[in-house]
Motif scaffolding. Structure first.
Motif, PDB file in Angstrom:
ATOM      1  N   ILE A 209       0.624  -1.341  -0.084  1.00  0.00           N
ATOM      2  CA  ILE A 209      -0.074  -0.033   0.119  1.00  0.00           C
ATOM      3  C   ILE A 209       0.794   1.335   0.061  1.00  0.00           C
ATOM      4  N   MET A 210       2.111   1.242   0.890  1.00  0.00           N
ATOM      5  CA  MET A 210       2.764   2.582   0.869  1.00  0.00           C
ATOM      6  C   MET A 210       3.601   2.427  -0.106  1.00  0.00           C
ATOM      7  N   ASP A 211       4.141   1.401  -0.846  1.00  0.00           N
ATOM      8  CA  ASP A 211       4.697   1.484  -1.994  1.00  0.00           C
ATOM      9  C   ASP A 211       3.854   2.136  -3.362  1.00  0.00           C
ATOM     10  N   GLY A 212       2.914   1.491  -3.425  1.00  0.00           N
ATOM     11  CA  GLY A 212       1.591   1.949  -4.494  1.00  0.00           C
ATOM     12  C   GLY A 212       1.341   3.337  -4.288  1.00  0.00           C
ATOM     13  N   ILE A 213       1.002   3.987  -3.042  1.00  0.00           N
ATOM     14  CA  ILE A 213       0.800   5.156  -3.021  1.00  0.00           C
ATOM     15  C   ILE A 213       1.794   6.127  -3.103  1.00  0.00           C
ATOM     16  N   ASN A 214       3.201   5.880  -2.625  1.00  0.00           N
ATOM     17  CA  ASN A 214       4.050   6.458  -2.915  1.00  0.00           C
ATOM     18  C   ASN A 214       4.637   6.647  -4.260  1.00  0.00           C
ATOM     19  N   ARG A 215       4.604   5.318  -4.984  1.00  0.00           N
ATOM     20  CA  ARG A 215       4.927   5.478  -6.480  1.00  0.00           C
ATOM     21  C   ARG A 215       4.004   6.382  -7.339  1.00  0.00           C
ATOM     22  N   PHE A 216       2.597   6.216  -6.888  1.00  0.00           N
ATOM     23  CA  PHE A 216       1.542   7.247  -7.622  1.00  0.00           C
ATOM     24  C   PHE A 216       1.886   8.725  -7.259  1.00  0.00           C
ATOM     25  N   ILE A 217       2.082   9.029  -5.914  1.00  0.00           N
ATOM     26  CA  ILE A 217       2.531  10.357  -5.813  1.00  0.00           C
ATOM     27  C   ILE A 217       3.635  10.807  -6.354  1.00  0.00           C
ATOM     28  N   ARG A 218       4.591   9.953  -6.348  1.00  0.00           N
ATOM     29  CA  ARG A 218       5.918  10.288  -7.251  1.00  0.00           C
ATOM     30  C   ARG A 218       5.736  10.927  -8.611  1.00  0.00           C
ATOM     31  N   ILE A 219       4.818   9.864  -9.282  1.00  0.00           N
ATOM     32  CA  ILE A 219       4.460  10.254 -10.744  1.00  0.00           C
ATOM     33  C   ILE A 219       3.837  11.443 -10.651  1.00  0.00           C
ATOM     34  N   ILE A 220       2.688  11.665  -9.890  1.00  0.00           N
ATOM     35  CA  ILE A 220       2.024  13.108  -9.633  1.00  0.00           C
ATOM     36  C   ILE A 220       2.940  14.122  -9.422  1.00  0.00           C
ATOM     37  N   ALA A 221       3.933  14.017  -8.642  1.00  0.00           N
ATOM     38  CA  ALA A 221       4.874  15.157  -8.217  1.00  0.00           C
ATOM     39  C   ALA A 221       5.624  15.519  -9.306  1.00  0.00           C
ATOM     40  N   ARG A 222       5.912  14.529 -10.414  1.00  0.00           N
ATOM     41  CA  ARG A 222       6.981  14.975 -11.553  1.00  0.00           C
ATOM     42  C   ARG A 222       6.099  15.778 -12.435  1.00  0.00           C
ATOM     43  N   LEU A 223       4.689  15.313 -12.511  1.00  0.00           N
ATOM     44  CA  LEU A 223       3.909  16.168 -13.377  1.00  0.00           C
ATOM     45  C   LEU A 223       3.152  17.269 -12.880  1.00  0.00           C
ATOM     46  N   ILE A 224       3.145  17.751 -11.446  1.00  0.00           N
ATOM     47  CA  ILE A 224       2.387  18.572 -11.063  1.00  0.00           C
ATOM     48  C   ILE A 224       2.856  20.228 -11.425  1.00  0.00           C
ATOM     49  N   VAL A 225       4.383  20.156 -11.262  1.00  0.00           N
ATOM     50  CA  VAL A 225       4.881  21.667 -11.352  1.00  0.00           C
ATOM     51  C   VAL A 225       4.790  21.968 -12.839  1.00  0.00           C
ATOM     52  N   PRO A 226       5.047  21.111 -14.063  1.00  0.00           N
ATOM     53  CA  PRO A 226       5.118  21.711 -15.427  1.00  0.00           C
ATOM     54  C   PRO A 226       3.635  21.658 -15.659  1.00  0.00           C
ATOM     55  N   ILE A 227       2.744  20.984 -15.321  1.00  0.00           N
ATOM     56  CA  ILE A 227       1.376  20.994 -15.765  1.00  0.00           C
ATOM     57  C   ILE A 227       0.821  22.273 -14.997  1.00  0.00           C
ATOM     58  N   GLY A 228       1.020  22.508 -13.759  1.00  0.00           N
ATOM     59  CA  GLY A 228       0.779  23.655 -13.107  1.00  0.00           C
ATOM     60  C   GLY A 228       1.114  25.012 -13.733  1.00  0.00           C
ATOM     61  N   ILE A 229       2.342  25.037 -14.350  1.00  0.00           N
ATOM     62  CA  ILE A 229       2.975  26.321 -14.917  1.00  0.00           C
ATOM     63  C   ILE A 229       2.263  26.470 -16.282  1.00  0.00           C
ATOM     64  N   ALA A 230       2.432  25.375 -16.966  1.00  0.00           N
ATOM     65  CA  ALA A 230       1.623  25.630 -18.325  1.00  0.00           C
ATOM     66  C   ALA A 230       0.613  25.942 -18.283  1.00  0.00           C
ATOM     67  N   LEU A 231      -0.420  25.270 -17.271  1.00  0.00           N
ATOM     68  CA  LEU A 231      -1.892  25.551 -17.172  1.00  0.00           C
ATOM     69  C   LEU A 231      -2.156  27.183 -16.846  1.00  0.00           C
ATOM     70  N   PHE A 232      -1.319  27.543 -15.731  1.00  0.00           N
ATOM     71  CA  PHE A 232      -1.503  28.759 -15.330  1.00  0.00           C
ATOM     72  C   PHE A 232      -1.260  29.952 -16.689  1.00  0.00           C
ATOM     73  N   LEU A 233      -0.171  29.613 -17.318  1.00  0.00           N
ATOM     74  CA  LEU A 233       0.055  30.505 -18.373  1.00  0.00           C
ATOM     75  C   LEU A 233      -0.761  30.338 -19.634  1.00  0.00           C
ATOM     76  N   ARG A 234      -1.467  29.357 -19.878  1.00  0.00           N
ATOM     77  CA  ARG A 234      -2.673  29.274 -20.575  1.00  0.00           C
ATOM     78  C   ARG A 234      -3.951  29.793 -20.021  1.00  0.00           C
ATOM     79  N   GLN A 235      -4.153  29.763 -18.762  1.00  0.00           N
ATOM     80  CA  GLN A 235      -5.361  30.469 -18.200  1.00  0.00           C
ATOM     81  C   GLN A 235      -5.096  31.834 -18.331  1.00  0.00           C
ATOM     82  N   TYR A 236      -4.000  32.425 -17.890  1.00  0.00           N
ATOM     83  CA  TYR A 236      -3.900  33.876 -17.616  1.00  0.00           C
ATOM     84  C   TYR A 236      -3.596  34.563 -19.013  1.00  0.00           C
ATOM     85  N   CYS A 237      -2.758  33.832 -20.148  1.00  0.00           N
ATOM     86  CA  CYS A 237      -2.284  34.545 -21.129  1.00  0.00           C
ATOM     87  C   CYS A 237      -3.165  33.893 -22.719  1.00  0.00           C
TER      88      CYS A 237
END
Length: 778
Positions: A209-237
């Motif tokens: 369970i811990m391995d599964g959740i941590n693996r999933f969170i690591r995947i999301i953590a790698r995606l969250i910053v670039p997605i957040g920056i790109a989405l903000f720029l798209r929404q604002y600009c």
């Protein structure tokens, strides 16, 4: 060479000598406890990357003055609070366990006998040891002799005779005899402490369970910053949104991507399990050990404390020719009424012959060197009991045959003999004649058979690992109903690590096992892909306990074993293991089922976040709306579903099982949002109406998915489903302003109703497709 004490043995250390040793740090002190400080617990639950990310998002929301959209921080605070409270509670329970069973030691200081706390012992202290007392620090016998049980240290249950000059190890018990001993080592220098150090390495908790959740969170953590920056720029600009709306939309997408509820649910479910197990006298020192115990398929047991009670019982007597059973029992009563022995054998004989009398003028206590004890009674002669080969050179044929049968059955055989003559000092009297045989055996725990039967039905393989004679252990295991108990091996015949590992899966019972061999056995079984649980109570078990996937210690055992174990049985009763396993299965099966509810939102939010980087429309959801959807269709129902009874065996991998169940709901919600965006221009919907319609469809899909999870319905599941539907409906109708929703006009509903019907069809089709696809992969 016999050590010379720095004092007269009648005086002990003086006060000034004690003070000098305390100044030099030569004091026993408190033994180390494997628990975090309150500060460490607090920081470990607060300062996590997961929490810091959510705090950053909440700060952004507050900076653009939209405080209601920071409500998601309530989940973060709850998660930290539950984790902190649970760890503090466990710490307090662990700290209450005495590190050494005897909290006080008897010492001679300034010529007076005193009782002092074990922590106040200093090097060279003169201690008085009596039967039943535990040796609190490594010592050297100065005068007299005693017999010591070193089973917690070596695994051997037979008493060991200690004479003047012999060393005594901390953690062992005095079985018989009184002696004066001088403390040789204190604190971390003690033998038990040195052994414990070998298990101080960091071992990453084993948890799918811990391995599964941590693996999933690591995947999301790698995606969250670039997605957040790109989405903000798209929404604002790219869409002309204001800074405030762009920040709120971006944070909504990122909050949806984080499975914060899943981490909270895991903490809640495991914390509830800890509380339930505490009521069953089981202290959980590591949360995820509950999961590993539920997954165990090989259980390694020690004989003493699990299958047996650690005491002996007299099974029957075999009178020699010319004697009756009554005459023999009377003689046993005369003998045991006079002897001072307090060892397990003596206690079993007193229980067998409760009519005790004491008329002896000569008493010779049992000694493991002599292998016999005896008394002389004026007018009656001498009585001797002990191992037959040490009492008589040769037995009558009938008694020899009985002795062979009993030994083959794993029983202990004692000979009772008598003589008209008296003892010559410590020597046997002449002209001894046999009175009969006494057959003894280890006393089985009343629950042993039932417990072993439970694990057999559950498909858990049992391995009995003991320091005792393998034949004896095998016969005891057979009496307890262990399958294949006659398949045993003497570990002293296994020459090296390779031989031990080769024997690991071949045999069921292992006798004369050393601490290092226990470790090798656990490693070998794990290397074959098994999940291994290990029970133990002694220092000799420490390394194997640490290596196992789930370690279980008896509270009555050594402090070293308790310190390294994930679960401590506070009543030292192995009978509670079935209920502990059942609790683990309930927790993990329900958590696995409920976790899919959370990942629906996470997978959906990630896909939608990526899509809206390329779409020109405004992101349709706000963080507060995700809070509504998560609370009504995920958080509340998942919590109650996770507390249901569930004794099914755990199968498959956590991560794969959860993803399989979550994908249909997540993909359906993606379709829902795309449908809303697709018809928005046709219906001339405003941004607020688009947002409300998206919330309605996502909430409707969530309730449909919850319906599927609740099948087959029980009264409790029906109540959970109705409550969730009511909570969502009431929030939409009466608290719409708080959740940034518009009234449900006919203009809105004429689009919502057909879209909901399409959503239901898509969900059903995707569930069928994913199920078939997963079967194809298997």
């Amino acid at each position: 060479m016999i050590m010379q004490p720095p004092y007269d043995v009648t005086e002990g250390l003086s006060s000034s000598q004690v003070e000098e040793r305390v100044r030099k740090g030569l004091i026993n002190g408190e033994q180390e406890i494997k628990t975090k400080s309150f500060k460490e617990i607090f920081l470990a639950n607060i300062l996590t990357p997961f929490n810091l990310l959510n705090v950053c998002l909440a700060v952004l929301i507050l900076l653009v003055r939209s405080p209601k959209n920071a409500l998601f921080m309530g989940v973060i605070f709850s998660n930290a609070l539950i984790g902190t409270v649970q760890e503090i509670r466990a710490k307090k329970l662990i700290d209450k366990l005495s590190l050494i069973a005897a909290p006080k030691a008897t010492v001679i200081r300034d010529g007076a006998v005193k009782e002092i706390p074990v922590a106040e012992l200093v090097k060279d202290d003169l201690t008085k040891l009596r039967p039943g007392g535990q040796i609190c620090a490594d010592s050297v016998v100065l005068c007299s002799e005693c017999e010591v049980n070193e089973s917690l240290i070596t695994g051997e249950s037979d008493p060991v005779l200690k004479r003047t000059g012999d060393r005594l190890m901390s953690g062992s018990f005095v079985v018989s005899g009184d002696c004066l001993a001088m403390i040789e080592h204190v604190g971390a220098d003690n033998y038990a402490a040195q052994i414990t150090k070998q298990a101080k390495y960091f071992k990453r908790p084993s948890s799918e369970i811990m391995d599964g959740i941590n693996r999933f969170i690591r995947i999301i953590a790698r995606l969250i910053v670039p997605i957040g920056i790109a989405l903000f720029l798209r929404q604002y600009c790219g869409t002309g949104n204001s800074l405030r709306d762009s920040v709120v939309s971006t944070v909504a997408a990122l909050v949806g991507m984080i499975p914060e509820g899943l981490v909270l649910l895991t903490s809640v479910v495991l914390a509830v399990s800890v509380i339930r197990l505490a009521r069953k006298n089981a202290l959980v020192q590591e949360l995820y050990s509950i999961e590993m115990l539920a997954r165990v398929d090989v259980l390694c047991l020690d004989k003493t404390g699990t299958i047996t009670e650690g005491s002996m019982q007299a099974d029957r007597i075999v009178p020699a020719a010319g004697y009756t059973a009554e005459q023999m029992k009377k003689k046993i009563g005369l003998l045991m009424g006079a002897l001072p022995d307090e060892n397990p054998t003596a206690m079993a004989l007193r229980e067998f012959c409760p009519e005790l009398t004491s008329e002896a003028d000569i008493k010779i206590p049992f000694s493991s060197a002599r292998k016999w004890s005896g008394v002389h009674i004026p007018g009656c002669g001498s009585l001797v009991v002990g191992a037959s080969e040490f009492v008589l050179r040769e037995l009558p044929e009938a008694l020899q045959e009985e002795s062979r049968k009993a030994s083959a059955a794993g029983q202990r055989v004692l000979l009772l003999a008598e003589s008209r003559e008296a003892f010559a000092g410590q020597q046997l009297p002449p002209d001894l004649v046999p009175v009969g045989l006494i057959l003894l055996s280890d006393r089985l725990r009343p629950s042993a058979r039932k417990t072993l039967d439970y694990f057999a039905r559950q498909g858990v393989t049992i391995k009995v690992i003991s320091g005792d004679n393998p034949l004896t252990v095998s016969q005891i295991a057979k009496r307890a109903g262990l399958v294949d108990a006659e398949n045993y091996v003497d570990a002293s015949t296994l020459a090296d690590e390779a031989a031990v590992k080769a024997a690991a899966l071949r045999y069921t019972v292992f006798g004369r096992v050393t601490p290092e061999q226990k470790l090798w056995l656990v490693q070998a079984i794990k290397s074959e892909g098994h999940t291994v649980a290990m029970t133990g109570d002694g220092v000799n078990d420490v390394m194997a306990l640490k290596e196992s996937d789930c370690s279980i210690a008896m509270a009555s055992g050594s402090d070293a074993a308790r310190n390294v174990s994930q679960i401590v049985l506070l009543d030292s009763d192995f009978a509670s293991m079935p209920s502990i396993v059942a609790e683990g299965r309930r927790s993990i099966n329900n958590l696995q089922r409920s976790a899919s509810l959370f990942l629906v939102k996470t997978i959906f939010s990630t896909i939608i976040g990526v899509l809206f980087i390329f779409l020109s429309q405004k992101y349709p959801l706000e963080p507060i709306q995700f809070t509504l959807i998560s609370s009504a269709t995920i958080g509340m129902p998942s919590f109650f579903l996770a507390l249901e009874p569930n004794a099914e065996r755990i199968s498959g991998h956590f991560f794969i099982n959860v993803i399989k169940k979550a994908l249909p709901g997540a993909l359906t919600n993606v379709v829902n949002v795309l449908m809303v965006i697709g018809i928005a221009d046709h219906y001339s919907f405003t941004s607020a109406e688009i947002s409300t319609l998206a919330v309605l469809l996502i909430g409707f899909t969530g309730l449909l998915y919850l319906f599927k999870i609740c099948v087959p319905f029980s009264w409790s599941r029906m109540a959970i489903f109705i409550l969730s539907c009511a909570a969502f409906t009431i929030s939409v109708l009466f608290f719409r302003n708080w959740f940034s929703l518009v009234p449900l006009t006919w203009h809105l509903m004429r689009a919502a109703i057909p879209l909901a019907a399409i959503s239901a069809g898509v969900l059903a089709g995707l569930m069928l497709f994913v199920e078939k696809a997963m079967k194809g992969l298997r």
